[in-house]
Scaffold this motif. Structure first.
Motif, PDB file in Angstrom:
ATOM      1  N   ARG A 193      11.712  -5.299   3.952  1.00  0.00           N
ATOM      2  CA  ARG A 193      10.328  -5.606   4.207  1.00  0.00           C
ATOM      3  C   ARG A 193       9.480  -6.438   3.201  1.00  0.00           C
ATOM      4  O   ARG A 193      10.118  -6.833   2.336  1.00  0.00           O
ATOM      5  N   PRO A 194       8.608  -7.129   3.728  1.00  0.00           N
ATOM      6  CA  PRO A 194       7.637  -8.128   2.923  1.00  0.00           C
ATOM      7  C   PRO A 194       7.399  -7.498   1.472  1.00  0.00           C
ATOM      8  O   PRO A 194       7.296  -6.268   1.677  1.00  0.00           O
ATOM      9  N   THR A 195       7.522  -8.307   0.664  1.00  0.00           N
ATOM     10  CA  THR A 195       7.350  -7.792  -0.955  1.00  0.00           C
ATOM     11  C   THR A 195       6.173  -7.009  -0.912  1.00  0.00           C
ATOM     12  O   THR A 195       5.856  -5.898  -1.796  1.00  0.00           O
ATOM     13  N   GLU A 196       4.990  -7.591  -0.412  1.00  0.00           N
ATOM     14  CA  GLU A 196       3.546  -6.872  -0.348  1.00  0.00           C
ATOM     15  C   GLU A 196       3.470  -5.564   0.027  1.00  0.00           C
ATOM     16  O   GLU A 196       2.978  -4.501  -0.541  1.00  0.00           O
ATOM     17  N   GLU A 197       4.356  -5.302   1.073  1.00  0.00           N
ATOM     18  CA  GLU A 197       4.283  -4.097   1.772  1.00  0.00           C
ATOM     19  C   GLU A 197       5.069  -3.019   0.993  1.00  0.00           C
ATOM     20  O   GLU A 197       4.603  -1.953   0.671  1.00  0.00           O
ATOM     21  N   VAL A 198       6.268  -3.513   0.454  1.00  0.00           N
ATOM     22  CA  VAL A 198       7.124  -2.733  -0.360  1.00  0.00           C
ATOM     23  C   VAL A 198       6.183  -2.044  -1.683  1.00  0.00           C
ATOM     24  O   VAL A 198       6.323  -1.017  -1.958  1.00  0.00           O
ATOM     25  N   SER A 199       5.587  -3.352  -2.215  1.00  0.00           N
ATOM     26  CA  SER A 199       4.882  -2.853  -3.288  1.00  0.00           C
ATOM     27  C   SER A 199       3.814  -1.691  -3.079  1.00  0.00           C
ATOM     28  O   SER A 199       3.623  -0.640  -3.861  1.00  0.00           O
ATOM     29  N   PHE A 200       3.295  -1.993  -1.974  1.00  0.00           N
ATOM     30  CA  PHE A 200       1.991  -1.046  -1.473  1.00  0.00           C
ATOM     31  C   PHE A 200       2.625   0.390  -1.138  1.00  0.00           C
ATOM     32  O   PHE A 200       2.084   1.273  -1.709  1.00  0.00           O
ATOM     33  N   LEU A 201       3.866   0.380  -0.845  1.00  0.00           N
ATOM     34  CA  LEU A 201       4.290   1.721  -0.609  1.00  0.00           C
ATOM     35  C   LEU A 201       4.791   2.452  -1.619  1.00  0.00           C
ATOM     36  O   LEU A 201       4.682   3.538  -1.838  1.00  0.00           O
ATOM     37  N   MET A 202       5.164   1.584  -2.813  1.00  0.00           N
ATOM     38  CA  MET A 202       5.403   2.230  -3.847  1.00  0.00           C
ATOM     39  C   MET A 202       4.389   2.731  -4.624  1.00  0.00           C
ATOM     40  O   MET A 202       4.381   3.950  -4.970  1.00  0.00           O
ATOM     41  N   GLY A 203       3.391   2.005  -4.611  1.00  0.00           N
ATOM     42  CA  GLY A 203       2.123   2.566  -5.226  1.00  0.00           C
ATOM     43  C   GLY A 203       1.402   3.924  -4.352  1.00  0.00           C
ATOM     44  O   GLY A 203       0.704   4.451  -5.033  1.00  0.00           O
ATOM     45  N   LEU A 204       1.484   3.584  -3.096  1.00  0.00           N
ATOM     46  CA  LEU A 204       1.224   4.817  -2.231  1.00  0.00           C
ATOM     47  C   LEU A 204       1.835   6.147  -2.633  1.00  0.00           C
ATOM     48  O   LEU A 204       0.879   7.243  -2.657  1.00  0.00           O
ATOM     49  N   VAL A 205       3.128   6.119  -3.147  1.00  0.00           N
ATOM     50  CA  VAL A 205       3.609   7.040  -3.627  1.00  0.00           C
ATOM     51  C   VAL A 205       3.085   7.987  -4.895  1.00  0.00           C
ATOM     52  O   VAL A 205       2.624   9.221  -4.756  1.00  0.00           O
ATOM     53  N   LEU A 206       2.440   6.930  -5.650  1.00  0.00           N
ATOM     54  CA  LEU A 206       1.887   7.194  -6.945  1.00  0.00           C
ATOM     55  C   LEU A 206       0.616   8.021  -6.791  1.00  0.00           C
ATOM     56  O   LEU A 206       0.074   8.794  -7.091  1.00  0.00           O
ATOM     57  N   VAL A 207      -0.270   7.321  -5.669  1.00  0.00           N
ATOM     58  CA  VAL A 207      -1.545   7.845  -5.245  1.00  0.00           C
ATOM     59  C   VAL A 207      -1.428   9.347  -4.508  1.00  0.00           C
ATOM     60  O   VAL A 207      -2.232  10.085  -4.839  1.00  0.00           O
ATOM     61  N   ALA A 208      -0.382   9.168  -3.822  1.00  0.00           N
ATOM     62  CA  ALA A 208      -0.258  10.466  -2.798  1.00  0.00           C
ATOM     63  C   ALA A 208      -0.018  11.612  -3.826  1.00  0.00           C
ATOM     64  O   ALA A 208      -0.584  12.660  -3.699  1.00  0.00           O
ATOM     65  N   VAL A 209       0.525  11.475  -4.807  1.00  0.00           N
ATOM     66  CA  VAL A 209       1.041  12.565  -5.952  1.00  0.00           C
ATOM     67  C   VAL A 209      -0.311  12.820  -6.352  1.00  0.00           C
ATOM     68  O   VAL A 209      -0.488  14.158  -6.661  1.00  0.00           O
ATOM     69  N   GLU A 210      -1.040  11.845  -7.117  1.00  0.00           N
ATOM     70  CA  GLU A 210      -2.142  12.146  -7.715  1.00  0.00           C
ATOM     71  C   GLU A 210      -3.193  12.897  -6.818  1.00  0.00           C
ATOM     72  O   GLU A 210      -4.045  13.902  -7.152  1.00  0.00           O
ATOM     73  N   LYS A 211      -3.242  12.542  -5.511  1.00  0.00           N
ATOM     74  CA  LYS A 211      -4.349  13.021  -4.705  1.00  0.00           C
ATOM     75  C   LYS A 211      -4.071  14.508  -4.092  1.00  0.00           C
ATOM     76  O   LYS A 211      -4.840  15.223  -3.872  1.00  0.00           O
ATOM     77  N   TYR A 212      -2.762  14.661  -3.640  1.00  0.00           N
ATOM     78  CA  TYR A 212      -2.429  15.881  -3.077  1.00  0.00           C
ATOM     79  C   TYR A 212      -1.399  16.820  -3.524  1.00  0.00           C
ATOM     80  O   TYR A 212      -1.302  17.885  -2.959  1.00  0.00           O
ATOM     81  N   LEU A 213      -0.789  16.445  -4.684  1.00  0.00           N
ATOM     82  CA  LEU A 213       0.104  17.319  -5.311  1.00  0.00           C
ATOM     83  C   LEU A 213      -0.499  18.674  -5.803  1.00  0.00           C
ATOM     84  O   LEU A 213       0.064  19.836  -5.201  1.00  0.00           O
ATOM     85  N   ALA A 214      -1.543  18.827  -6.115  1.00  0.00           N
ATOM     86  CA  ALA A 214      -2.642  20.213  -6.580  1.00  0.00           C
ATOM     87  C   ALA A 214      -2.758  21.153  -5.040  1.00  0.00           C
ATOM     88  O   ALA A 214      -2.258  22.047  -5.050  1.00  0.00           O
TER      89      ALA A 214
END
Length: 250
Positions: A75-96
């Motif tokens: 997929r486009p580089t920008e979208e892939v980069s966003f998805l990688m970052g989204l994993v980090l955000v999701a872990v921080e936001k929802y892990l607890a």
């Protein structure tokens, strides 16, 4: 089959032990709202968390979701980069929240393709939830069904498994989640009618349910409709069911 229109589903369904979901339609969901595709992915994460808890409430023991496929790297580089970052955000936001609700998180896929920071986030999610038993959330990230078969064969070869002794049960233990039961039910949202290189080994006898609902719109009504559709299926696993012999009077 559009599940919102299904009128023949059975009440009081038998709940599958393991559900797998291809979470499709994030980009189209955003496009219909004249938003960039990344907004659909953000909405999809919120839907995932709600679905995990809904599955746990229904007694489902395992939920496997296709978060990022081997092919998604194209997929486009920008979208892939966003998805990688989204994993980090999701872990921080929802892990607890997930941890406090008894969710055990397991990540499956080719971690060699991930950044160090992303691997650390995956490790942290698994470590923080390893003792939870209410439901196991398997997140297939950088995963492909063909990759899974190949890596299982490679591991078996490295362990010196005799080819003459390599059977389905042995190879199955080398799969990405060899300690989980095969999915009983696969749900794919977004209207597409294919499995897209997802769990090729494990879906051999899974029941398949496809819905036009785009993933961010997927809710408990859609989940219950899929479970009801599953309960109405006659699962024979390749066998032929014969009618019971009726006793005759004398």
């Amino acid at each position: 089959m559009h599940l919102r229109d299904a009128s023949s589903v059975t009440p009081d369904p038998v709940v599958p032990r393991h559900v797998a979901i291809v979470m499709d339609g994030n980009g189209r969901w955003a496009k219909r709202r004249f938003l960039p595709r990344v907004f659909g992915h953000k909405a999809g994460v919120d839907t995932l968390v709600k679905t995990v808890l809904a599955c746990a409430d229904r007694g489902i023991e395992h939920l496997t979701v296709f978060a990022f496929s081997s092919e998604n790297w194209k997929r486009p580089t920008e979208e892939v980069s966003f998805l990688m970052g989204l994993v980090l955000v999701a872990v921080e936001k929802y892990l607890a929240k997930l941890a406090s609700n008894g969710v055990r998180i397991r990540m499956i896929g080719d971690r060699g393709q991930l950044t160090d920071r992303l691997r650390q986030a995956c490790d942290r999610a698994e470590s923080a939830t390893r003792d939870n038993t209410r439901i196991t959330l398997w997140v297939a990230f950088a995963y492909g069904g063909r990759w899974d078969v190949v890596q299982a064969c490679q591991q078996a070869m490295r362990d010196g498994i005799d080819p003459a002794q390599l059977d389905e049960a042995t190879l199955g233990r080398y799969m990405a989640f060899g300690d989980a039961p095969d999915p009983d039910l696969l749900i794919r949202t977004g209207g597409e009618l294919r499995i897209s290189n997802f769990l090729l080994w494990q879906l051999a006898y899974s029941e398949l349910v496809f819905t036009d609902c785009l993933w961010p719109d997927f809710g408990e009504t859609d989940l219950d409709a899929a479970i009801s559709a599953f309960a109405a299926r006659d699962r024979r696993f390749g066998l032929v069911k014969t009618a019971p012999v009726q006793a005759t009077g004398t």
